[in-house]
Design a protein around this motif. Structure first.
Motif, mmCIF file in Angstrom:
data_model
loop_
_atom_site.group_PDB
_atom_site.id
_atom_site.type_symbol
_atom_site.label_atom_id
_atom_site.label_comp_id
_atom_site.label_asym_id
_atom_site.label_seq_id
_atom_site.Cartn_x
_atom_site.Cartn_y
_atom_site.Cartn_z
ATOM 1 N N LEU A 34 150.398 -26.356 -19.099
ATOM 2 C CA LEU A 34 150.154 -27.157 -20.037
ATOM 3 C C LEU A 34 149.854 -28.526 -19.740
ATOM 4 C CD1 LEU A 34 153.517 -26.100 -22.220
ATOM 5 C CD2 LEU A 34 151.111 -25.909 -22.595
ATOM 6 N N MET A 35 150.280 -29.072 -18.391
ATOM 7 C CA MET A 35 149.746 -30.438 -18.020
ATOM 8 C C MET A 35 148.467 -30.362 -17.652
ATOM 9 S SD MET A 35 153.189 -31.905 -15.851
ATOM 10 C CE MET A 35 153.260 -30.668 -14.683
ATOM 11 N N ALA A 36 147.986 -29.238 -17.096
ATOM 12 C CA ALA A 36 146.529 -29.227 -16.831
ATOM 13 C C ALA A 36 145.646 -29.621 -17.862
ATOM 14 C CB ALA A 36 146.269 -28.003 -16.112
ATOM 15 N N VAL A 37 146.148 -28.785 -19.052
ATOM 16 C CA VAL A 37 145.447 -28.749 -20.342
ATOM 17 C C VAL A 37 145.350 -30.299 -20.914
ATOM 18 C CG1 VAL A 37 145.431 -28.093 -22.754
ATOM 19 C CG2 VAL A 37 145.653 -26.531 -21.006
ATOM 20 N N GLN A 38 146.597 -30.960 -20.655
ATOM 21 C CA GLN A 38 146.935 -32.220 -21.016
ATOM 22 C C GLN A 38 145.777 -33.166 -20.256
ATOM 23 O OE1 GLN A 38 150.579 -34.304 -20.640
ATOM 24 N NE2 GLN A 38 150.510 -35.002 -22.711
ATOM 25 N N ARG A 39 145.811 -32.906 -19.092
ATOM 26 C CA ARG A 39 144.750 -33.907 -18.086
ATOM 27 C C ARG A 39 143.359 -33.692 -18.555
ATOM 28 N NH1 ARG A 39 148.481 -32.030 -14.131
ATOM 29 N NH2 ARG A 39 146.989 -30.613 -13.566
ATOM 30 N N HIS A 40 142.999 -32.564 -18.866
ATOM 31 C CA HIS A 40 141.636 -32.298 -19.128
ATOM 32 C C HIS A 40 141.335 -32.345 -20.487
ATOM 33 C CE1 HIS A 40 140.889 -32.043 -14.861
ATOM 34 N NE2 HIS A 40 142.057 -31.356 -15.016
#
Length: 127
Positions: A34-40
């Motif tokens: 989820l954090m990877a999606v938020q970062r990108h």
């Protein structure tokens, strides 16, 4: 207590601790996705990655609910009840992220997921 009973009791306790650690690891993994999606967030393929991460999150939270229903998480009843409430809350956050994708809503789901993972790890250490 008979030695065989002591062994069985210890094995059950180890199994329960392992179950909590499995859930904590799954929650950590989902939070990272989820954090990877938020970062990108601005990436053109975000919708695809967001849906995959949300589905993975739903699977983990559903697994927690199933473990609670099966009685395989060795926690006091009040803690189990609170965990069930958290899982229902997480479901609502996942639904919100699916229907109206928003980085802030995703952030609150990430925070909830990471907090619970940390709490399960602390619970294991206390056990």
């Amino acid at each position: 207590m008979i030695p065989e009973q002591q062994i069985l009791r210890a094995q059950r306790q180890i199994h329960h601790v392992a179950a909590m650690m499995d859930e904590a690891a799954r929650l950590d993994d989902v939070a990272a996705r989820l954090m990877a999606v938020q970062r990108h967030w601005s990436a053109p393929d975000r919708p695809l990655h967001l849906m995959a991460a949300l589905q993975a999150s739903r699977t983990v939270w559903d697994g927690i609910q199933a473990a609670l229903a099966a009685g395989t998480l060795p926690m006091p009843p009040d803690v189990q009840h609170n965990l069930l409430i958290l899982s229902v809350y997480a479901d609502s956050k996942i639904d919100m992220c699916e229907s109206t994708p928003d980085a802030d809503t995703l952030g609150s789901l990430i925070a909830l997921t990471r907090t619970l993972a940390g709490s399960l790890k602390e619970w294991r250490e206390a056990a």
